[in-house]
Design an enzyme around this catalytic site. Structure first.
Site, PDB file in Angstrom:
ATOM      1  N   ASP A 118       0.185  -1.110   0.193  1.00 22.80           N
ATOM      2  CA  ASP A 118      -0.405  -0.273  -0.136  1.00 22.80           C
ATOM      3  C   ASP A 118       0.698   1.131   0.109  1.00 22.80           C
ATOM      4  O   ASP A 118       0.289   2.300  -0.393  1.00 22.80           O
ATOM      5  CB  ASP A 118      -1.138   0.195   1.200  1.00 22.80           C
ATOM      6  N   GLU A 119       2.565   1.199   0.265  1.00 19.41           N
ATOM      7  CA  GLU A 119       3.231   2.256   0.485  1.00 19.41           C
ATOM      8  C   GLU A 119       3.474   2.886  -1.109  1.00 19.41           C
ATOM      9  O   GLU A 119       3.285   4.079  -1.424  1.00 19.41           O
ATOM     10  CB  GLU A 119       4.734   1.729   0.637  1.00 19.41           C
TER      11      GLU A 119
HETATM   12  O1  DAU Z   1       2.155  -1.153   4.982  1.00 21.29           O
HETATM   13  C1  DAU Z   1       2.908  -1.993   4.210  1.00 21.29           C
HETATM   14  C2  DAU Z   1       4.517  -2.056   4.492  1.00 21.29           C
HETATM   15  O2  DAU Z   1       4.558  -1.769   6.139  1.00 21.29           O
HETATM   16  C3  DAU Z   1       5.507  -2.479   3.603  1.00 21.29           C
HETATM   17  O3  DAU Z   1       5.301  -2.262   2.314  1.00 21.29           O
HETATM   18  C4  DAU Z   1       6.452  -2.580   4.390  1.00 21.29           C
HETATM   19  O4  DAU Z   1       7.936  -3.758   3.673  1.00 21.29           O
HETATM   20  C5  DAU Z   1       6.728  -2.312   5.847  1.00 21.29           C
HETATM   21  O5  DAU Z   1       8.144  -2.970   6.968  1.00 21.29           O
HETATM   22  C6  DAU Z   1       5.533  -1.976   6.568  1.00 21.29           C
HETATM   23  O6  DAU Z   1       6.084  -0.866   6.179  1.00 21.29           O
HETATM   24  P1  DAU Z   1       6.182   0.409   7.625  1.00 21.29           P
HETATM   25  O7  DAU Z   1       6.616   1.672   7.270  1.00 21.29           O
HETATM   26  O8  DAU Z   1       4.742   0.454   7.966  1.00 21.29           O
HETATM   27  O9  DAU Z   1       6.427  -0.587   8.810  1.00 21.29           O
HETATM   28  P2  DAU Z   1       7.376  -0.388  10.068  1.00 21.29           P
HETATM   29  O10 DAU Z   1       6.800  -1.499  11.389  1.00 21.29           O
HETATM   30  O11 DAU Z   1       8.410  -0.832  10.221  1.00 21.29           O
HETATM   31  O12 DAU Z   1       6.581   0.227  10.767  1.00 21.29           O
HETATM   32  C7  DAU Z   1       4.756   0.300  11.316  1.00 21.29           C
HETATM   33  C8  DAU Z   1       4.855   1.595  12.121  1.00 21.29           C
HETATM   34  O13 DAU Z   1       5.084   1.607  13.469  1.00 21.29           O
HETATM   35  C9  DAU Z   1       5.622   3.522  11.390  1.00 21.29           C
HETATM   36  O14 DAU Z   1       4.355   4.171  11.416  1.00 21.29           O
HETATM   37  C10 DAU Z   1       6.753   3.356  12.178  1.00 21.29           C
HETATM   38  C11 DAU Z   1       6.443   2.851  13.474  1.00 21.29           C
HETATM   39  N1  DAU Z   1       7.455   2.230  14.404  1.00 21.29           N
HETATM   40  C12 DAU Z   1       8.746   1.738  13.566  1.00 21.29           C
HETATM   41  C13 DAU Z   1       9.452   1.447  14.274  1.00 21.29           C
HETATM   42  C14 DAU Z   1      10.418   0.468  14.144  1.00 21.29           C
HETATM   43  C15 DAU Z   1       8.324   2.947  15.548  1.00 21.29           C
HETATM   44  O15 DAU Z   1       6.653   3.816  16.122  1.00 21.29           O
HETATM   45  N2  DAU Z   1       8.911   2.853  16.150  1.00 21.29           N
HETATM   46  C16 DAU Z   1       9.474   2.134  15.477  1.00 21.29           C
HETATM   47  O16 DAU Z   1      10.577   1.296  16.011  1.00 21.29           O
END
Ligand code: DAU
Ligand code: NAD
Length: 328
Positions: A118-119
């Site tokens: 979705d990104e």
């Molecule tokens: O939306 C689909 C996507 O979801 C996929 O295409 C990506 O491969 C996948 O990594 C994921 O991306 P996000 O950036 O949304 O996922 P992430 O788990 O890195 O982060 C989720 C949310 O949490 C985002 O708003 C950032 C926040 N976050 C993330 C981490 C790792 C924090 O607040 N603290 C953190 O330490």
């Protein structure tokens, strides 16, 4: 069916392979480069053939694709934060890798499924993205994924190749590498480590259990119309802070572990997918977020064999670089 599943040793790919082999009786060949995120352990209970190699390596692709009826491509660099720090591998895998795979599938007349995200649509304050929404990626991760999608569409448009694209929302569930929000927070909470929330923690994600996304890709593989895109979004959305607070409740951790840290550069505020098109193919999400999150916490509690080698390995250095502090 004999499937070539690229990136099948990763989080979603391995869950998909398990469904196809156990639930559908398919034969599966996995082609995987085994980056930090790819692990043979993810497939230890599933019958499959394995080829170790990169999708941008035409020789490895030629060996793996032998006898396949269709190709499903999960292979990718998947962490947005890593794409901000070191985008090189994202460009190679998502652009060159997708190109090499497409060529191999086209030569052999194979159906091709691209697993996307979705990104590619960017951020949306209200409402939901449909498959016709404009593509406005924000990060090197999402921009290179968008490039991959456009290349796939060009192969249908130009060569009449049978391709379909499946765009998923945020996945969670067993076997997810702990750089991602949910497994990172679960493991930190279980260890009494600090819980780093980016910015104000009010960014919203549309959560889908990995078994539902894997099933959606299976539906698109079987019934999707060539040349089409299908959004596969989860049934629930939640702000990050609410997710972290729920994990604190489920693990019994100290709420004082929450620490607001510097925001991710270019951070997308909200993702939301409209999934009517894939529903019309007969797919429906089965797992609500509350129930799936509880099961996921239980899985990480019960499967220390899976995450202990990660937490004691190179992940420690990544964590220190990303968060400016060591794991406890
Ligand atoms: O939306 C689909 C996507 O979801 C996929 O295409 C990506 O491969 C996948 O990594 C994921 O991306 P996000 O950036 O949304 O996922 P992430 O788990 O890195 O982060 C989720 C949310 O949490 C985002 O708003 C950032 C926040 N976050 C993330 C981490 C790792 C924090 O607040 N603290 C953190 O330490
Ligand atoms: P992951 O990081 O857990 O796994 C990626 C897999 O691809 C690993 O096994 C890795 O070794 C392999 N790989 C990486 N580069 C490769 C290359 N050049 N050649 C061969 N193999 C390579 O990722 P994931 O979360 O399982 O994501 C799988 C796919 O789903 C990706 O395409 C991702 O963009 C997409 N997606 C992920 C999410 C999510 O929330 N995790 C949501 C929507 C879409």
């Amino acid at each position: 069916m004999r499937l070539l599943v690229c990136g099948g040793a990763g989080f979603i790919g391995s869950n998909f392979v398990r469904q196809r082999v156990s639930g559908h009786g398919d034969e599966v060949v996995v082609l995987d480069k085994l980056t930090y995120a790819g692990r043979r352990e993810n497939l230890r209970d599933v019958e499959h053939e394995f080829v170790h190699g990169a999708i941008e390596d035409a020789g490895a692709v030629a060996r793996a694709i032998e006898g396949a009826d269709a190709v499903v491509n999960f292979a990718a660099e998947t962490h947005v934060d890593r794409s901000i720090a070191e985008p090189d591998a994202f460009v190679m895998t998502h652009a060159m890798g997708t190109f090499v795979l497409l060529e191999a599938a086209r030569e052999r007349g194979l159906r091709y499924v691209q697993v996307s995200t979705d990104e590619v649509y960017g951020s949306i304050e209200e409402g939901s993205f449909t498959e016709d929404s404009p593509l406005r990626p924000s990060s090197p991760y999402s921009a290179t994924k968008t490039g991959g999608d456009l290349l796939v569409q060009s192969y249908t448009h130009t060569y009449g190749m049978e391709t379909v694209i499946c765009r998923g929302s945020n996945n969670y569930g067993p076997n997810q590498y702990p750089e991602k929000l949910i497994p990172l927070m679960i493991l930190n909470a279980l260890h009494g480590d600090r819980l780093p929330v980016y910015g104000d923690g009010q960014q919203v994600r549309n959560w889908i259990h990995v078994s539902d996304f894997a099933a959606g890709i299976g539906h698109v593989l079987a019934h999707g119309k060539a040349g089409e895109v299908y959004n596969v979004g989860g049934p629930d959305e939640a702000p990050n802070l609410e997710v972290v607070e729920r994990i604190i409740e489920l693990t019994g951790a100290d709420p004082g572990l929450i620490e607001y840290v510097e925001d991710r550069p270019g951070h997308d505020r909200r993702y939301s997918l409209a999934s009517e098109k894939v529903r019309a193919l007969g797919w429906e999400a089965q797992v609500r977020f509350a129930e799936g999150l509880e099961q996921t916490v239980a899985w990480y509690r019960e499967n220390a064999w899976w995450w202990e080698p990660i937490r004691s390995g190179a992940y420690r250095e990544y964590y220190e670089r990303q968060y400016g502090r060591a794991l406890g």
